[in-house]
Structure formats: structure tokens, C-alpha cells
Design a protein around this motif. Structure first.
Motif, PDB file in Angstrom:
ATOM      1  N   ASN A 250       0.810  -1.216   0.000  1.00  0.00           N
ATOM      2  CA  ASN A 250       0.000   0.000   0.000  1.00  0.00           C
ATOM      3  C   ASN A 250       0.842   1.264   0.000  1.00  0.00           C
TER       4      ASN A 250
ATOM      5  N   LYS B 213       3.099   2.071   2.279  1.00  0.00           N
ATOM      6  CA  LYS B 213       3.349   2.512   3.658  1.00  0.00           C
ATOM      7  C   LYS B 213       4.603   1.821   4.182  1.00  0.00           C
ATOM      8  N   TRP B 214       5.409   2.574   4.940  1.00  0.00           N
ATOM      9  CA  TRP B 214       6.599   2.001   5.547  1.00  0.00           C
ATOM     10  C   TRP B 214       6.232   1.180   6.773  1.00  0.00           C
TER      11      TRP B 214
END
Length: 147
Positions: A44, A46-47
Motif C-alpha cells: 500500500n 506505507k513504511w
């Protein structure tokens, strides 16, 4: 005849040295490594921090092969309970700036021999790596040499 024996012994010694695997002094990756921190970019965008997932891993590297196992602590710090997270093994190559793994067996569904290329820096007992795909940072790790 004596000259022939000496030349033969020199050739045999040279062949043994050339065919011998690299030592840890010649190959900075040989040994055991413990993951100390890292992050990856999920599907997505995101980290995800390895610390937030409570991951721990050990990677063992020989002259030509690597193997790692990653576990997740699903318990608490006071009462840890480990759960399997991932594992992989295969061959690797490296240059002065790039380390590339080719997992042959893995638990994360990657086709055999798919390349995972990392830029790296080794300073003392620490190994920092970054994996960039199509110009985008995908993964970053810090390893500490165990031996």
C-alpha cells in the motif's frame, strides 16, 4: 627430474589456492549476522518498521550461499513468544557496492533465483543495506556481525 617435481608442486599449490573459497578477510559478508533494525515498503506504499513488528532475524553467509530465518515476537518483552515469519536460502554475488541475493528456497512465494539487489556499506561490525527497485527505496536493513 627434481625441477619437474618442484614445478609440479608449485602448479598444484597455485591451483589449490585459486580453487579455495574466499576467506572472511577477502569476502566481508562471510559469517553470521543479526538483524538490528529495518523497514520495508508494503503493497500500500506505507513504511513498515521491523521494530514495530517485533521481528528478529539471523543470516548466515558462506563463500557462495546465504540463509536467513526471521521470527516475530507475538508475546511481550518480558515473556517473548516467537512465531515464524520468513526464511530464505540461495546463492549470492557481490561487488564493491552491490550485494545480490538469488533465493532458491523461500517462504514468501518468490520464484527461484529472482534477484534481490541491495546497495551496501560495511563499517566495522555493521552492515547497512538498501534495496531500490525502479528508482524507489523498497527496503532498508541494519545487520550486526555475530562472528
Amino acid at each position: 627430474m627434481k625441477r619437474f617435481k618442484i614445478k609440479s608442486m608449485c602448479v598444484i599449490t597455485l591451483l589449490i589456492l585459486v580453487a579455495s573459497p574466499l576467506s572472511a578477510a577477502e569476502n566481508p559478508f562471510i559469517g553470521s549476522w543479526k538483524l538490528t533494525s529495518g523497514k520495508y515498503l508494503d503493497g500500500n506504499g506505507k513504511w513498515v518498521q521491523y521494530g514495530d513488528l517485533k521481528l528478529s532475524a539471523i543470516k548466515v553467509i558462506s563463500a557462495n550461499h546465504f540463509s536467513f530465518t526471521t521470527m516475530k515476537n507475538v508475546g511481550t518483552e518480558a515473556k517473548p513468544e516467537s512465531e515464524f515469519w520468513a526464511a530464505g536460502t540461495g546463492r549470492y554475488t557481490y561487488t564493491a557496492t552491490e550485494y545480490v541475493e538469488y533465493p532458491q528456497l523461500n517462504s514468501f512465494g518468490v520464484a527461484a533465483d529472482k534477484a534481490f539487489a541491495f546497495t551496501y556499506q560495511i563499517a566495522g561490525e555493521q552492515w547497512q543495506s538498501k534495496r531500490i527497485e525502479n528508482g524507489e527505496l523498497k527496503e532498508q536493513e541494519l545487520w550486526l556481525r555475530l562472528d
